[in-house]
Design a protein around this motif. Structure first.
Motif, PDB file in Angstrom:
ATOM      1  N   ASP A 194       0.816  -1.213   0.000  1.00  0.00           N
ATOM      2  CA  ASP A 194       0.000   0.000   0.000  1.00  0.00           C
ATOM      3  C   ASP A 194       0.852   1.265   0.000  1.00  0.00           C
ATOM      4  OD1 ASP A 194       1.043  -0.022   2.523  1.00  0.00           O
ATOM      5  OD2 ASP A 194      -0.879  -0.073   3.587  1.00  0.00           O
ATOM      6  N   GLY A 195       2.180   1.093  -0.119  1.00  0.00           N
ATOM      7  CA  GLY A 195       3.066   2.241  -0.218  1.00  0.00           C
ATOM      8  C   GLY A 195       3.651   2.718   1.098  1.00  0.00           C
ATOM      9  N   THR A 196       3.159   2.212   2.209  1.00  0.00           N
ATOM     10  CA  THR A 196       3.715   2.648   3.499  1.00  0.00           C
ATOM     11  C   THR A 196       5.083   2.002   3.716  1.00  0.00           C
ATOM     12  OG1 THR A 196       2.616   0.847   4.668  1.00  0.00           O
ATOM     13  CG2 THR A 196       1.435   2.943   4.522  1.00  0.00           C
ATOM     14  N   ASP A 197       5.919   2.723   4.425  1.00  0.00           N
ATOM     15  CA  ASP A 197       7.289   2.262   4.665  1.00  0.00           C
ATOM     16  C   ASP A 197       7.634   2.508   6.132  1.00  0.00           C
ATOM     17  OD1 ASP A 197       9.918   1.543   4.652  1.00  0.00           O
ATOM     18  OD2 ASP A 197      10.473   2.754   2.909  1.00  0.00           O
ATOM     19  N   ALA A 198       7.814   1.439   6.905  1.00  0.00           N
ATOM     20  CA  ALA A 198       8.078   1.560   8.340  1.00  0.00           C
ATOM     21  C   ALA A 198       9.554   1.521   8.666  1.00  0.00           C
ATOM     22  CB  ALA A 198       7.354   0.428   9.090  1.00  0.00           C
ATOM     23  N   ARG A 199      10.397   1.502   7.629  1.00  0.00           N
ATOM     24  CA  ARG A 199      11.818   1.336   7.862  1.00  0.00           C
ATOM     25  C   ARG A 199      12.487   2.642   8.285  1.00  0.00           C
ATOM     26  NH1 ARG A 199      13.742  -0.880   2.236  1.00  0.00           N
ATOM     27  NH2 ARG A 199      12.296   0.787   1.618  1.00  0.00           N
ATOM     28  N   SER A 212       0.768  -1.061  10.207  1.00  0.00           N
ATOM     29  CA  SER A 212      -0.646  -1.196  10.549  1.00  0.00           C
ATOM     30  C   SER A 212      -1.031  -2.659  10.648  1.00  0.00           C
ATOM     31  CB  SER A 212      -1.508  -0.505   9.488  1.00  0.00           C
ATOM     32  OG  SER A 212      -1.362  -1.184   8.241  1.00  0.00           O
ATOM     33  N   GLN A 213      -2.196  -2.917  11.260  1.00  0.00           N
ATOM     34  CA  GLN A 213      -2.675  -4.292  11.359  1.00  0.00           C
ATOM     35  C   GLN A 213      -2.889  -4.891   9.969  1.00  0.00           C
ATOM     36  OE1 GLN A 213      -5.471  -3.367  15.138  1.00  0.00           O
ATOM     37  NE2 GLN A 213      -5.655  -5.437  14.354  1.00  0.00           N
ATOM     38  N   PHE A 264      11.094  -3.612  16.183  1.00  0.00           N
ATOM     39  CA  PHE A 264       9.692  -3.212  16.283  1.00  0.00           C
ATOM     40  C   PHE A 264       9.064  -3.848  17.524  1.00  0.00           C
ATOM     41  CE2 PHE A 264      10.901  -2.893  11.908  1.00  0.00           C
ATOM     42  CZ  PHE A 264      10.138  -1.893  11.331  1.00  0.00           C
ATOM     43  N   THR A 265       8.145  -3.111  18.153  1.00  0.00           N
ATOM     44  CA  THR A 265       7.379  -3.653  19.284  1.00  0.00           C
ATOM     45  C   THR A 265       5.900  -3.679  18.934  1.00  0.00           C
ATOM     46  OG1 THR A 265       7.154  -1.457  20.302  1.00  0.00           O
ATOM     47  CG2 THR A 265       9.036  -2.813  20.983  1.00  0.00           C
ATOM     48  N   ALA A 266       5.182  -4.654  19.494  1.00  0.00           N
ATOM     49  CA  ALA A 266       3.757  -4.822  19.202  1.00  0.00           C
ATOM     50  C   ALA A 266       2.912  -4.064  20.213  1.00  0.00           C
ATOM     51  CB  ALA A 266       3.388  -6.305  19.215  1.00  0.00           C
ATOM     52  N   ASP A 267       1.740  -3.620  19.766  1.00  0.00           N
ATOM     53  CA  ASP A 267       0.820  -2.929  20.672  1.00  0.00           C
ATOM     54  C   ASP A 267      -0.186  -3.875  21.315  1.00  0.00           C
ATOM     55  OD1 ASP A 267      -0.768  -3.536  18.514  1.00  0.00           O
ATOM     56  OD2 ASP A 267      -1.724  -1.563  18.411  1.00  0.00           O
ATOM     57  N   GLN A 275      -3.515  -9.334  14.186  1.00  0.00           N
ATOM     58  CA  GLN A 275      -4.136  -8.953  15.451  1.00  0.00           C
ATOM     59  C   GLN A 275      -3.453  -7.756  16.107  1.00  0.00           C
ATOM     60  OE1 GLN A 275      -4.818 -12.271  18.122  1.00  0.00           O
ATOM     61  NE2 GLN A 275      -4.924 -13.715  16.416  1.00  0.00           N
ATOM     62  N   ALA A 276      -2.252  -7.406  15.691  1.00  0.00           N
ATOM     63  CA  ALA A 276      -1.519  -6.316  16.332  1.00  0.00           C
ATOM     64  C   ALA A 276      -0.873  -5.432  15.277  1.00  0.00           C
ATOM     65  CB  ALA A 276      -0.443  -6.875  17.265  1.00  0.00           C
ATOM     66  N   SER A 277      -0.668  -4.182  15.655  1.00  0.00           N
ATOM     67  CA  SER A 277       0.164  -3.298  14.838  1.00  0.00           C
ATOM     68  C   SER A 277       1.537  -3.220  15.489  1.00  0.00           C
ATOM     69  CB  SER A 277      -0.469  -1.908  14.733  1.00  0.00           C
ATOM     70  OG  SER A 277      -0.597  -1.320  16.021  1.00  0.00           O
ATOM     71  N   TRP A 278       2.528  -2.778  14.722  1.00  0.00           N
ATOM     72  CA  TRP A 278       3.898  -2.785  15.195  1.00  0.00           C
ATOM     73  C   TRP A 278       4.510  -1.391  15.068  1.00  0.00           C
ATOM     74  CZ3 TRP A 278       6.057  -7.368  17.047  1.00  0.00           C
ATOM     75  CH2 TRP A 278       5.285  -8.518  16.852  1.00  0.00           C
ATOM     76  N   THR A 279       5.321  -1.010  16.043  1.00  0.00           N
ATOM     77  CA  THR A 279       5.928   0.319  16.044  1.00  0.00           C
ATOM     78  C   THR A 279       7.446   0.191  16.021  1.00  0.00           C
ATOM     79  OG1 THR A 279       4.093   1.247  17.320  1.00  0.00           O
ATOM     80  CG2 THR A 279       6.154   2.500  17.299  1.00  0.00           C
ATOM     81  N   ASN A 280       8.065   0.910  15.096  1.00  0.00           N
ATOM     82  CA  ASN A 280       9.523   0.959  15.010  1.00  0.00           C
ATOM     83  C   ASN A 280      10.032   1.836  16.151  1.00  0.00           C
ATOM     84  OD1 ASN A 280      12.261   1.477  14.214  1.00  0.00           O
ATOM     85  ND2 ASN A 280      11.676   1.031  12.081  1.00  0.00           N
TER      86      ASN A 280
END
Length: 460
Positions: A194-199, A212-213, A264-267, A275-280
């Protein structure tokens, strides 16, 4: 020397041997006394003043010779607050006092003892069976810092919860991670469909840094499991933190780039599928060709606003002082060498133990082991110069020198006590020799008496 001087000399011999017998009897009587140090007897000749050719024996003097520097055997008692010193040194202790109004306190100055059969009294103070209270430094159960000195008191109070502020972590990240999509992507995480980049890489700067989830399953397929542990909030509530490592860039010599990883850590506690989203956490971890971490250059990395299942843990520091490396690993997974955190829930005291360094630690119902006090041990340049006090205590003297606080090369042995250093067999041997010497002196007296009688008979 005349015959009357011989009588006086024999009398001094009787006194000296009686003095020696008194010490021997005291040693035998205290052969089972905890921490008792035997008292030997040394004899000194008293010469009559005169020139060398007319020098004659005068009398004898007997003096006590302490053995404070000679250690007794250690014996296990099973009582956790009992302790013995292995090596030189003395426990610092004080006596309890009562004022005119009935109030209780402690003497200002320290006494010193090897009697380590300490146990808590009704108020929690550690006291030995001779009534001497152990002195040391009290430690704050939260900070570990000294918060006072004096008689040690073991409190049964509930320790408050401590929030997690530091996660200590050391591990090896595999050179080639074994991810689900390793065959198609060489184990690298890229931008999502979808074009998102979490790096986060050294060249692109900070991004939104979140997965995102919707993209969670794709992220899981392109990453490997990281550290997972339970941390604690300020109220002591446990929170299970899940994390994953993703390799976001491979080394390119021509482009001047390095192997780069993100954490990354899960919420959520449950992280299966979407089931979870992840945060860098916002840090690029780079490694040299030899596997050494080149960035960050410091040993700590902040993790801000850590939240799991709606519970905010707050700011946490990731401590990497133990080392983070990237070496080839056949398994393709993370090898964790150390993983711990410094928080805990509230707890009640279950038991105590004494460490070799003299730290008295409490074991709590929450699984924590926390230092409560540090025993004060004093060394003396001349321990045999200490003045014996009643009940196994010693006082500092000019001959002993000033106390030097610290264990030096000695250690404290918990759940043990030191026995008397009296050797019964040796004392009985000394008793036989003393008895024979005493009898010999009585023979001198009887002989001198006979000689005096003979002299009187000559006059008649």
């Amino acid at each position: 020397m005349d015959v009357f001087s011989a009588l006086q000399t024999a009398v001094s011999g009787l006194k000296a041997q009686s003095f020696s017998l008194s010490n021997i009897s005291g040693n035998i009587a205290n052969s089972q006394t905890t921490g008792y140090k035997r008292i030997d007897t040394s004899f000194v000749d008293m010469l009559v003043d005169g020139d060398a050719k007319s020098q004659t024996a005068g009398s004898v003097g007997a003096f006590s010779e302490l053995t404070n520097s000679i250690q007794g055997n250690k014996v296990s008692t099973g009582v956790s607050t009992n302790m013995a010193i292995d090596g030189q040194g003395f426990f610092a202790v004080r006596k309890k006092t009562t004022d005119a109004g009935g109030g209780e306190g402690f003497t200002a100055g320290n006494l010193y003892t090897r009697r380590g059969d300490f146990a808590p009294d009704k108020d929690g103070y550690l006291v030995n069976t001779a009534g001497a209270y152990l002195v040391g430094a009290s430690l704050d159960p939260v900070t570990g810092q000294t918060n006072g000195t004096g008689p040690i008191k073991i409190s049964n109070a509930v320790i408050p919860a401590k929030p997690t502020t530091t996660i200590t972590y050391s591990a090896n990240l595999p050179k080639s991670p074994a991810t689900t999509n390793a065959a198609s992507t060489q184990g690298l995480l890229s931008a999502f469909s979808d074009g998102t980049d979490a790096r986060v890489t050294p060249t692109n700067g900070a991004t939104t840094g979140s997965v995102s989830q919707t993209n969670a399953q794709s992220f899981i397929d392109n990453s490997i499991a990281g550290p997972a542990l339970t941390v604690y909030t300020a109220s002591g509530a446990p929170v299970s933190v899940q994390s994953r490592w993703a390799k976001v860039a491979a080394a390119d010599t021509a482009a001047g780039t390095s192997d780069t990883w993100n954490l990354f850590t899960a919420d959520k506690t449950s992280v299966n599928g979407n089931q979870a989203s992840w945060t860098n956490i916002g840090q690029a971890f780079t490694f040299s060709p030899s596997g050494q971490m080149t960035a960050p250059t410091g040993k700590t990395v902040p993790i801000s606003n850590l939240t799991v299942d709606g519970v905010n843990v707050g700011a946490v520091t990731l401590d990497l002082s133990g080392g983070l490396t990237q070496y080839a690993a056949a398994s393709g997974t993370v090898t964790t060498n150390d993983l711990k955190q410094n928080g805990y829930a509230s707890g009640t005291l279950n038991s105590v133990e004494v460490g070799e360094n003299g730290i008295i630690s409490g074991k709590y119902s929450n699984g924590s082991v926390i230092g409560l006090a540090r025993v004060e041990v004093a060394q003396f340049v001349n321990p045999d110069g200490l003045k014996p006090d009643s009940l196994g205590n010693y006082q500092q003297t000019v001959a002993s020198g000033e106390p030097i606080v610290g264990l030096k090369d000695s250690t404290v042995v918990g759940a043990n006590v030191e026995q008397s250093n009296t050797d019964i067999a040796a004392e009985f041997s000394k008793m036989i020799v003393t008895q024979q010497a005493y009898s010999a002196n009585t023979r001198v007296m009887s002989t001198a008496q006979t000689m005096i009688s003979d002299l009187l008979n000559v006059i008649r």
